[in-house]
Design a protein around this motif. Structure first.
Motif, PDB file in Angstrom:
ATOM      1  N   ALA A  23     -50.346  11.060  17.626  1.00 24.39           N
ATOM      2  CA  ALA A  23     -49.561  10.604  18.771  1.00 24.39           C
ATOM      3  C   ALA A  23     -49.239  11.766  19.711  1.00 24.39           C
ATOM      4  N   ASN A  26     -52.216  12.657  21.823  1.00 26.95           N
ATOM      5  CA  ASN A  26     -52.456  11.680  22.883  1.00 26.95           C
ATOM      6  C   ASN A  26     -51.348  11.679  23.933  1.00 26.95           C
ATOM      7  N   ALA A  30     -52.121  11.949  27.744  1.00 23.55           N
ATOM      8  CA  ALA A  30     -51.540  10.985  28.681  1.00 23.55           C
ATOM      9  C   ALA A  30     -50.784  11.685  29.806  1.00 23.55           C
ATOM     10  N   THR A  65     -46.178   6.460  25.436  1.00 26.96           N
ATOM     11  CA  THR A  65     -47.260   6.706  24.475  1.00 26.96           C
ATOM     12  C   THR A  65     -46.757   6.592  23.042  1.00 26.96           C
ATOM     13  N   PHE A  69     -47.573   4.037  19.811  1.00 30.59           N
ATOM     14  CA  PHE A  69     -47.860   4.457  18.433  1.00 30.59           C
ATOM     15  C   PHE A  69     -46.987   3.692  17.444  1.00 30.59           C
ATOM     16  N   ALA A  90     -56.740   3.235  15.083  1.00 32.14           N
ATOM     17  CA  ALA A  90     -55.909   4.049  15.969  1.00 32.14           C
ATOM     18  C   ALA A  90     -56.736   4.641  17.112  1.00 32.14           C
ATOM     19  N   SER A  91     -57.963   5.025  16.818  1.00 29.46           N
ATOM     20  CA  SER A  91     -58.834   5.593  17.854  1.00 29.46           C
ATOM     21  C   SER A  91     -59.173   4.560  18.918  1.00 29.46           C
ATOM     22  N   ALA A  94     -55.957   3.961  20.980  1.00 24.68           N
ATOM     23  CA  ALA A  94     -55.693   5.096  21.875  1.00 24.68           C
ATOM     24  C   ALA A  94     -56.694   5.138  23.022  1.00 24.68           C
ATOM     25  N   LEU A  98     -55.362   4.728  26.852  1.00 24.57           N
ATOM     26  CA  LEU A  98     -55.512   5.822  27.815  1.00 24.57           C
ATOM     27  C   LEU A  98     -56.511   5.464  28.911  1.00 24.57           C
ATOM     28  N   GLN A 153     -61.981  10.216  20.598  1.00 22.20           N
ATOM     29  CA  GLN A 153     -60.787   9.836  19.839  1.00 22.20           C
ATOM     30  C   GLN A 153     -61.068   9.815  18.341  1.00 22.20           C
TER      31      GLN A 153
END
Length: 515
Positions: A23, A26, A30, A65, A69, A90-91, A94, A98, A153
């Motif tokens: 997180a 990212n 972000a 962001t 998460f 998660a990838s 994300a 994004l 990612q």
């Protein structure tokens, strides 16, 4: 007896630690992407405004962001046993999140809008135009770009997973969390203060970032006597946004006929020295019958710059629209030219917009049709005499550079009324050429051959200026105002006409596309 953690608890702990580091990575990405929002907007211009910008930038983007998460990824750490599934999920989350942020940033940079239901029509039009321009190769390239981004990612998730034990030894969680929470709290606290005072360098940032809802506390403050809610609502009603990103010009298609046999010359004075103005022409009775002179004494040229003066004259809208008029053509020029009438602009200075350069001609070009000349005071009389010799109807506008922009309007046309501004020139000229289309389609001014409004509204810099009933009211963008007497310039003690000012501001801003 020492009880060791169960394998499942160890796995969950490692996944949660990994999730926090993923997180954080990212959040940094972000924040970098969100810089597009910052650089697409004008700088606040004040220290407090800049502090709020930075705090809001880091605080809001990190919160948004991290919230993603907590909602989408953290539950997986407790519910799913397979780390590979969690990392892959998660990838994907994300990458999509994004990518949407980047898309929103590019949309904001282009149009000033965020991705929302309100912008659906605009997005559909943009998509249709892009599909018509770009082939399937362009869309394939965008898909490939997303796949590369998703791959990044996945690599990032695996790299953090392999090093999570090493990262955990670095106790930076509390300082990092403290920094982002401090930014978040500080930005909202500053906004409460700014909203109470309608402090424009901060208030105008309200729509900078997506999903941003800054805190306010008007009701609580008024309950404890810290805020006059009635005065606040009055000022807020008079607020306006001087930073216009997009404009609909003209507001409606303009269809009308032009009498190409007519000839009109418009002279706009660009210097404040009015000594001897009109003297040569008025003394030459063969060229100009003094009894037929029409004069509007209360004429105002409120533009704060020569560029703004040219914009208001040619487009018939105030100078706050200047930057949004890029790639637009003035209706006052396009209609006559489209009907076959020769049109020229004469100026020793650079025209405000590049697309107008094709209209610029030397002062010696004496063709029939429409001439608009921006001249210093020492060249007005000679050019006026030349226009009258060629039997042109003439309009001469003065006042630019004078205190409060006060000048006068002289014309061979039968002008009516006793109150006018630069925005009135375009509808007056088109009507004189035979166009009967409503001036509200392309101008905030009115036709001075048949005026209908007893008040006028214009802008000077970032101020809205309203003239009515021998009073001038200057309204700042934060809603504060000052009323003065037109004749003496002294401050007036008359009560504010909120209804008129609200009507004037709506009239002035009707060409703008609101975010």
């Amino acid at each position: 007896m020492i009880l060791a953690e169960s394998p499942r608890r160890q796995r969950v702990t490692k996944l949660v630690n990994w999730g926090h580091w993923f997180a954080l990575a990212n959040i940094i990405i972000a924040i970098v992407i969100a810089s597009i929002f910052v650089f697409s907007s004008p700088l606040p211009g004040t220290g407090v405004g800049t502090l709020y910008l930075l705090a809001n930038w880091f605080g809001h983007i990190s919160f948004m962001t991290f919230f993603g998460f907590v909602i989408f990824i953290l539950p997986l750490c407790y519910l799913v046993n397979n780390p590979s599934v969690i990392k892959a999920s998660a990838s994907v989350i994300a990458a999509v999140g994004l990518a949407l942020l980047a898309f929103d940033a590019l949309l904001f940079n282009r149009t000033g809008f965020h991705f929302s239901f309100h912008a659906a029509d605009l997005l559909r039009d943009e998509a249709q135009s892009q599909m018509a321009i770009e082939g399937w190769q362009q869309w394939a390239f965008l898909l490939l770009l997303f796949i590369v981004w998703l791959g990044f990612q996945l690599v990032l998730a695996n790299a953090i997973w392999k090093r999570v034990d090493r990262f955990t030894k670095h106790k930076i969680g509390v300082p990092v969390a403290t920094f982002f929470v401090s930014c978040f709290v500080t930005s909202h606290a500053i906004h409460v203060w700014a909203d109470a005072g309608l402090y424009q360098p901060i208030i105008k940032q309200d729509n900078m970032f997506p999903l941003s809802y800054p805190a306010t506390a008007k009701t609580t403050m008024s309950r404890y006597g810290l805020l006059d809610l009635a005065a606040y609502e009055e000022r807020k009603q008079l607020q306006f946004n001087p930073d216009i990103h997009s404009i609909t010009y003209p507001a409606e298609p303009v269809y009308c006929s032009i009498e190409t046999s007519k000839n009109v010359t418009v002279i706009v004075q660009t210097s404040s020295d009015t000594s001897g103005l009109m003297k040569g022409a008025l003394e030459n009775e063969a060229l100009f019958d003094k009894e037929n002179l029409n004069r509007v004494g209360n004429y105002y040229s409120t533009a704060s710059s020569l560029r703004g003066l040219m914009t208001t004259t040619l487009f018939g809208v105030p100078e706050i629209y200047e930057e949004a008029l890029v790639n637009k053509r003035p209706v006052m020029l396009a209609l006559p030219l489209g009907s076959g009438m020769p049109v020229s602009i004469h100026s020793e200075d650079t025209l405000p917009l590049a697309q107008l350069s094709g209209y610029q001609q030397p002062l010696s070009n004496n063709h029939q049709g429409l001439h608009i000349a921006f001249l210093p005071h020492n060249k007005v009389n000679n050019y006026l005499d030349s226009a009258l010799e060629r039997k042109h109807d003439v309009i001469v506008a003065t006042g630019f550079g004078e205190p409060n922009g006060k000048g006068a309007l002289f014309s061979t046309l039968p002008l009516k009324g006793n109150l006018a501004s630069s925005e009135d020139l375009a509808p007056t000229i088109l009507n004189a050429l035979g166009c009967t289309a409503p001036s509200t389609f392309y101008s905030t001014g009115q036709n001075l051959l048949d005026p209908t409004r007893p008040w006028l509204v214009s802008t000077s810099g970032e101020r809205i200026v309203v003239f009515h009933d021998n009073k001038r009211t200057d309204v700042l963008s934060n809603g504060s105002y000052e009323i003065s007497e037109i004749a003496s310039g002294k401050r007036s003690k008359d009560a504010l006409n909120v209804e008129l000012l609200s009507q004037a501001i709506k009239h002035l801003s009707r060409f703008s596309k609101q975010n």
